[in-house]
Design a protein around this motif. Sequence first.
Motif, PDB file in Angstrom:
ATOM      1  N   LEU A 283       9.107   2.649  10.686  1.00  0.00           N
ATOM      2  CA  LEU A 283      10.502   2.760  11.107  1.00  0.00           C
ATOM      3  C   LEU A 283      11.249   3.686  10.153  1.00  0.00           C
ATOM      4  O   LEU A 283      11.021   3.654   8.938  1.00  0.00           O
ATOM      5  CB  LEU A 283      11.164   1.379  11.115  1.00  0.00           C
ATOM      6  N   ASP A 284      12.129   4.512  10.727  1.00  0.00           N
ATOM      7  CA  ASP A 284      12.966   5.376   9.883  1.00  0.00           C
ATOM      8  C   ASP A 284      13.847   4.508   8.993  1.00  0.00           C
ATOM      9  O   ASP A 284      14.372   3.466   9.427  1.00  0.00           O
ATOM     10  CB  ASP A 284      13.835   6.285  10.750  1.00  0.00           C
ATOM     11  N   THR A 285      14.015   4.926   7.762  1.00  0.00           N
ATOM     12  CA  THR A 285      14.770   4.137   6.790  1.00  0.00           C
ATOM     13  C   THR A 285      15.792   5.015   6.089  1.00  0.00           C
ATOM     14  O   THR A 285      15.487   6.148   5.694  1.00  0.00           O
ATOM     15  CB  THR A 285      13.827   3.522   5.736  1.00  0.00           C
ATOM     16  N   VAL A 286      17.005   4.516   5.942  1.00  0.00           N
ATOM     17  CA  VAL A 286      18.065   5.211   5.216  1.00  0.00           C
ATOM     18  C   VAL A 286      18.566   4.277   4.116  1.00  0.00           C
ATOM     19  O   VAL A 286      18.887   3.106   4.378  1.00  0.00           O
ATOM     20  CB  VAL A 286      19.232   5.608   6.146  1.00  0.00           C
ATOM     21  N   ILE A 287      18.615   4.786   2.888  1.00  0.00           N
ATOM     22  CA  ILE A 287      19.090   3.959   1.777  1.00  0.00           C
ATOM     23  C   ILE A 287      20.240   4.680   1.084  1.00  0.00           C
ATOM     24  O   ILE A 287      20.343   5.903   1.109  1.00  0.00           O
ATOM     25  CB  ILE A 287      17.971   3.647   0.765  1.00  0.00           C
ATOM     26  N   THR A 288      21.096   3.894   0.450  1.00  0.00           N
ATOM     27  CA  THR A 288      22.239   4.437  -0.282  1.00  0.00           C
ATOM     28  C   THR A 288      21.880   4.608  -1.747  1.00  0.00           C
ATOM     29  O   THR A 288      21.284   3.716  -2.360  1.00  0.00           O
ATOM     30  CB  THR A 288      23.460   3.513  -0.140  1.00  0.00           C
ATOM     31  N   ILE A 289      22.245   5.754  -2.299  1.00  0.00           N
ATOM     32  CA  ILE A 289      21.950   6.052  -3.694  1.00  0.00           C
ATOM     33  C   ILE A 289      23.247   6.395  -4.427  1.00  0.00           C
ATOM     34  O   ILE A 289      24.300   6.558  -3.806  1.00  0.00           O
ATOM     35  CB  ILE A 289      20.961   7.216  -3.818  1.00  0.00           C
TER      36      ILE A 289
ATOM     37  N   ALA B 195      17.173   9.680   3.481  1.00  0.00           N
ATOM     38  CA  ALA B 195      16.461   9.345   4.724  1.00  0.00           C
ATOM     39  C   ALA B 195      14.958   9.470   4.497  1.00  0.00           C
ATOM     40  O   ALA B 195      14.486  10.483   3.961  1.00  0.00           O
ATOM     41  CB  ALA B 195      16.900  10.274   5.852  1.00  0.00           C
ATOM     42  N   VAL B 196      14.208   8.434   4.903  1.00  0.00           N
ATOM     43  CA  VAL B 196      12.759   8.403   4.705  1.00  0.00           C
ATOM     44  C   VAL B 196      12.104   8.173   6.063  1.00  0.00           C
ATOM     45  O   VAL B 196      12.427   7.210   6.764  1.00  0.00           O
ATOM     46  CB  VAL B 196      12.344   7.284   3.734  1.00  0.00           C
TER      47      VAL B 196
ATOM     48  N   ASN C  84       0.835  -1.197   0.000  1.00  0.00           N
ATOM     49  CA  ASN C  84       0.000   0.000   0.000  1.00  0.00           C
ATOM     50  C   ASN C  84       0.873   1.251   0.000  1.00  0.00           C
ATOM     51  O   ASN C  84       1.928   1.289   0.641  1.00  0.00           O
ATOM     52  CB  ASN C  84      -0.909   0.024   1.229  1.00  0.00           C
ATOM     53  N   PRO C  85       0.451   2.310  -0.699  1.00  0.00           N
ATOM     54  CA  PRO C  85       1.258   3.528  -0.738  1.00  0.00           C
ATOM     55  C   PRO C  85       1.316   4.205   0.625  1.00  0.00           C
ATOM     56  O   PRO C  85       0.365   4.160   1.399  1.00  0.00           O
ATOM     57  CB  PRO C  85       0.521   4.402  -1.765  1.00  0.00           C
ATOM     58  N   VAL C  86       2.428   4.840   0.916  1.00  0.00           N
ATOM     59  CA  VAL C  86       2.590   5.606   2.149  1.00  0.00           C
ATOM     60  C   VAL C  86       2.535   7.078   1.763  1.00  0.00           C
ATOM     61  O   VAL C  86       3.464   7.602   1.128  1.00  0.00           O
ATOM     62  CB  VAL C  86       3.910   5.278   2.858  1.00  0.00           C
ATOM     63  N   ALA C  87       1.454   7.730   2.110  1.00  0.00           N
ATOM     64  CA  ALA C  87       1.275   9.131   1.754  1.00  0.00           C
ATOM     65  C   ALA C  87       1.972  10.035   2.763  1.00  0.00           C
ATOM     66  O   ALA C  87       2.063   9.709   3.940  1.00  0.00           O
ATOM     67  CB  ALA C  87      -0.212   9.464   1.676  1.00  0.00           C
ATOM     68  N   TYR C  88       2.452  11.173   2.286  1.00  0.00           N
ATOM     69  CA  TYR C  88       3.022  12.236   3.120  1.00  0.00           C
ATOM     70  C   TYR C  88       4.243  11.775   3.916  1.00  0.00           C
ATOM     71  O   TYR C  88       4.510  12.294   5.001  1.00  0.00           O
ATOM     72  CB  TYR C  88       1.960  12.809   4.060  1.00  0.00           C
ATOM     73  N   ALA C  89       4.970  10.815   3.375  1.00  0.00           N
ATOM     74  CA  ALA C  89       6.239  10.430   3.996  1.00  0.00           C
ATOM     75  C   ALA C  89       7.286  11.512   3.687  1.00  0.00           C
ATOM     76  O   ALA C  89       7.265  12.126   2.622  1.00  0.00           O
ATOM     77  CB  ALA C  89       6.711   9.085   3.471  1.00  0.00           C
TER      78      ALA C  89
END
Length: 550
Positions: A81-87, A74-75, A38-43
């Motif tokens: 849960l806070d999420t950090v991904i590498t780009i 950072a999302v 499901n989409p997460v709005a307003y993240a």
Amino acid sequence: MRYIKILIITALLWLSGHPLLAQKTLVFGRIVEVGTGNPVAYANVAFKGTTTGTSSDQLGNFTLESEELNNQLAVTAIGYLDTVITIKIHERQELKIALNIRDYMLGEVVINAGENPAFEILRKVVANKTKNNPEQYDYYEYRTYNKAQFDLNNFSDKIKKNFLFRPFPFIWQFQDTMANGVRYLPFLFKENVREHYYRKQPTAYKEYVIGNQTKQFFKGPKIEKFIEELYLNPNVYDNFITILTKSFPGPINDNFNRYYKYYLNDTIKYIDGVSCYAIKFYPKGASDVAFTGEIYIHDSTYAVKRVDLNFSIEANVNFVRSFWIRMDYDWINQQNWFIKEITVLADFTVVENSPELTGFFGRRFSEYRNVVLNQPRPDSIYTPIDQIIYSDSTDLRTNTFWQNERRDSLSEEEKNIGTLVDTIQDNWKFKMFKSTFTSIGTGWIPFKGFDVGNVFTFFSFNDVEGPRFKVGFRTSRDNKFPIQPRGYLAYGTRDRRWKYLAELNVVAKGDPGKYSLAGVSIQKDVDQLGRSYYAIPLDHIATYFFQIAP
């Protein structure tokens, strides 16, 4: 010469390095929930350690760019849960970010040990349903202004070479791009004004269409079906809410704890000056068919002020990638609650896994006004058989009428749809295409005010008449003049006889697609008595090749 060489080398080094300094990191994509999709709005999405950020829209889409040398994103979102991904730096990347649900309790609010603080509020919402539900009234009526827009989406440049679109290259100047990089081409804009009447006993509901106008150049049966499906009016107080024929448990179901997980925001929110509790909700199980969304509850009457409902392709609703609806309610005279606005955004797909022309964005906005409660109306208001009733002047409203009905003026994009439709309707190639396909589909060649045909009966053959030639005419189906003639003239080369039909009808039109007809006719020809009206005519060219009897 030595100094000149140094200057040239320095300049070349600066020029070669300059593009690097100007390069940007562009990331876009969608934020969804782990398991359900499901989409997460307003993240909130930001380059870590910077103030460069954005928020996802109602369908979880986002786009973000920066010239900074930062390879971490950072999302964050309430309930996750806070999420950090590498780009990758200085590249264009499409991402699908999945967030895990955070199981936590608000430490600042303690109602009962171990109980979710949202439950106390939801129990009061359920207890006050009878008082706040709009369906409580014996009568209600209101007027709505509605507008809908449809856009082609997810198409590639290859479609521009399609034989249907190649003759009209100018339409692509009207295309636009969403924040997530998805291109779309608006092709339909529809406005209407309706008056609605409801009676509880005996139950009756009628809609009278007061004004209607449509700008559209791309038509199809599925498009018309999708348009109808956007005009839904769900009731958030129902235990189960039906959207596009699919039943979902409502977020304030009498047994709310059975279907959803709830997260209460620890601060009061204000909407239209009304103080509300804000509660996010998610399906309890990853495979459950339920909504994701947020609901705002008035803190004194425990009525719904606003609710956002989302579901995605995992809900397995035919032809729907994602769907979002917002319903806003109004506290009328601080006594009664009634629907105020409905906004819908849907992503429909027609051809699965196709890289071009795979779907449509459907958008609808409805504003409710002139609400009257518990005022009886004459029975004549409720007696028409059809639920939707059109007036004679429905399609004849002036610009002044529409300007008075609109709360805001049309956006540039909405105006451009009208410009595009007018431009393509006046294009001689489009007129030729339209006439050709109309002739193939109906057998009649359209002219201004009348049709000539049936092209499939211009020539036929039978044993009595031999080669038979025929030409006919009829008034155009768009003709609004009440007196409408039609007829034909035919000649058989073997029997050397003329045949004809002359008919004059008076037509009284009713609802769209319905009319009453009275007239006179004279005919000299042969008909087969009892032959079905839907059967192929005897003088159709196809009957020569597919005769089933001698």
